[in-house]
Design a protein around this motif. Structure first.
Motif, short mmCIF file in Angstrom:
data_model
loop_
_atom_site.label_atom_id
_atom_site.label_comp_id
_atom_site.label_asym_id
_atom_site.label_seq_id
_atom_site.Cartn_x
_atom_site.Cartn_y
_atom_site.Cartn_z
N MET A 4 0.85 -1.19 0.00
CA MET A 4 0.00 0.00 0.00
C MET A 4 0.88 1.24 0.00
SD MET A 4 -3.06 0.95 2.66
CE MET A 4 -2.09 1.68 3.97
N ASP A 5 0.61 2.18 -0.89
CA ASP A 5 1.35 3.43 -0.98
C ASP A 5 0.41 4.60 -0.73
OD1 ASP A 5 3.83 2.26 -1.74
OD2 ASP A 5 3.07 2.03 -3.78
N LEU A 6 0.96 5.66 -0.15
CA LEU A 6 0.20 6.88 0.07
C LEU A 6 1.00 8.07 -0.44
CD1 LEU A 6 -0.20 4.96 2.87
CD2 LEU A 6 -1.86 6.77 3.32
N PHE A 7 0.31 9.03 -1.06
CA PHE A 7 0.98 10.26 -1.48
C PHE A 7 -0.01 11.41 -1.47
CE2 PHE A 7 -0.51 8.08 -5.27
CZ PHE A 7 -1.15 9.08 -5.99
N ALA A 8 0.52 12.60 -1.20
CA ALA A 8 -0.32 13.79 -1.16
C ALA A 8 -0.50 14.35 -2.57
CB ALA A 8 0.32 14.84 -0.26
N VAL A 9 -1.66 14.89 -2.83
CA VAL A 9 -1.92 15.59 -4.08
C VAL A 9 -1.24 16.95 -4.00
CG1 VAL A 9 -3.69 16.56 -5.59
CG2 VAL A 9 -4.07 14.36 -4.45
N PRO A 10 -0.33 17.28 -4.91
CA PRO A 10 0.46 18.50 -4.78
C PRO A 10 -0.25 19.75 -5.30
CG PRO A 10 1.16 17.32 -6.73
CD PRO A 10 0.09 16.48 -6.08
N PRO B 294 -8.14 2.75 -10.68
CA PRO B 294 -9.23 2.00 -10.05
C PRO B 294 -8.79 1.49 -8.68
CG PRO B 294 -8.98 1.35 -12.33
CD PRO B 294 -7.81 2.24 -12.03
N ASP B 295 -9.69 1.57 -7.73
CA ASP B 295 -9.48 1.09 -6.37
C ASP B 295 -8.63 2.02 -5.51
OD1 ASP B 295 -11.05 -1.12 -6.78
OD2 ASP B 295 -9.38 -2.39 -7.38
N ASP B 296 -8.19 3.18 -6.04
CA ASP B 296 -7.58 4.17 -5.15
C ASP B 296 -8.60 4.60 -4.10
OD1 ASP B 296 -5.14 4.21 -6.42
OD2 ASP B 296 -5.50 6.08 -7.52
N VAL B 297 -8.10 4.96 -2.93
CA VAL B 297 -8.93 5.58 -1.90
C VAL B 297 -8.46 7.03 -1.77
CG1 VAL B 297 -9.76 5.52 0.47
CG2 VAL B 297 -9.09 3.39 -0.68
N ARG C 87 -3.09 4.10 -2.38
CA ARG C 87 -3.04 3.24 -3.56
C ARG C 87 -2.72 1.80 -3.17
NH1 ARG C 87 -0.79 6.09 -8.60
NH2 ARG C 87 -2.99 6.72 -8.54
N ASP C 88 -3.41 0.85 -3.80
CA ASP C 88 -3.17 -0.59 -3.62
C ASP C 88 -3.60 -1.08 -2.24
OD1 ASP C 88 -2.17 -0.88 -6.19
OD2 ASP C 88 -0.12 -0.39 -5.57
#
Length: 251
Positions: A1-7, A30-33, A218-219
């Motif tokens: 599982m990966d996480l990133f901020a929207v810039p 697809p399947d992003d939270v 993600r994931d």
């Protein structure tokens, strides 16, 4: 599982198309939270208000005076009035206001924020965070959206990310009926996934002046588990609330 901020999101104002602003800056899979801080949801929905919109009534003046006496800090009765109007129940009125919001969340001061509010005195929580999450999900063409906030917890120091509303997924992963490694059947374990995702997103979004209120997870995989939409504990089974009610009335 990966996480990133929207810039590079701008300061959000009333009427802004938050979903479009996010979509312009990230290609969702697809399947992003998509975890969105309630602050920007509230700003887009026009929940920025001035204290003068809440002329204090007798109950608010009484609460403010009592808090001022207990804490030694000046308290504005208009703020107390705002909390009362955003709440369905005052669970505790001293040494701080602990209330239930109109959508079921229990928190200090009905979750009203006084930080990062350039266009007013107060920022109220979204009126219906679940509906806000659904609108964002449709606008983003995303599978799953969680509207988040930060609040404290009983028996713990500090604040953590929590979910206020969600769309496109269940709130909790239900392990009851499954077995542990020794074959024993689980009888009580219900995992609050939306709160866990909100807390993980808050690690990336940060606090204060970070300016990154939207985080993509993600994931994340749900797995082969039943789901539940139970999130806020029912009053009948909330023994902590019942104890606080009794303590407050006795005090």
């Amino acid at each position: 599982m990966d996480l990133f901020a929207v810039p590079d999101l701008p300061e959000i104002r009333e009427g802004d198309d938050l979903a479009a602003l996010v979509s312009d800056r990230v290609d969702l899979r697809p399947d992003d939270v998509v975890c969105v801080a309630s602050t920007v949801v509230s700003k887009a929905e026009g929940r920025t208000v001035g204290l003068d919109e809440f002329p204090a009534g007798p109950r608010a003046r009484e609460i403010a005076a009592d808090l001022e006496e207990r804490t030694g800090e000046e308290k504005d009765p208009r703020f107390a009035q705002a909390v009362l109007e955003e709440s369905t129940e005052v669970i505790m009125d001293a040494p701080f206001l602990l209330t239930e919001t109109r959508f079921g969340h229990v928190g200090v001061n009905a979750g009203i924020d006084r930080s990062n509010v350039p266009d007013g005195d107060l920022l109220l929580l979204p009126k219906r965070p679940a509906a806000s999450a659904e609108r964002l999900r449709e606008g983003l063409d995303a599978d799953r959206v969680v509207v988040t906030d930060t609040c404290g917890r009983p028996f713990r120091h500090g604040q953590r990310g929590v979910a206020l509303g969600w769309a496109g997924m269940h709130a909790s992963r239900d392990w009851r009926g499954e077995s542990d490694r020794d074959g024993r059947e689980l009888g009580v374990t219900v995992e609050n996934v939306v709160d866990e995702l909100a807390a993980a997103a808050n690690l990336i979004a940060g606090e204060g002046a970070g300016g990154t209120p939207v985080v993509v997870v993600r994931d994340f995989e749900w797995g082969e588990h039943a789901g539940s939409d139970n999130h806020f504990r029912n009053v009948e089974g909330d023994f902590i609330r019942q104890a606080i009610r009794g303590w407050s009335h006795d005090g």
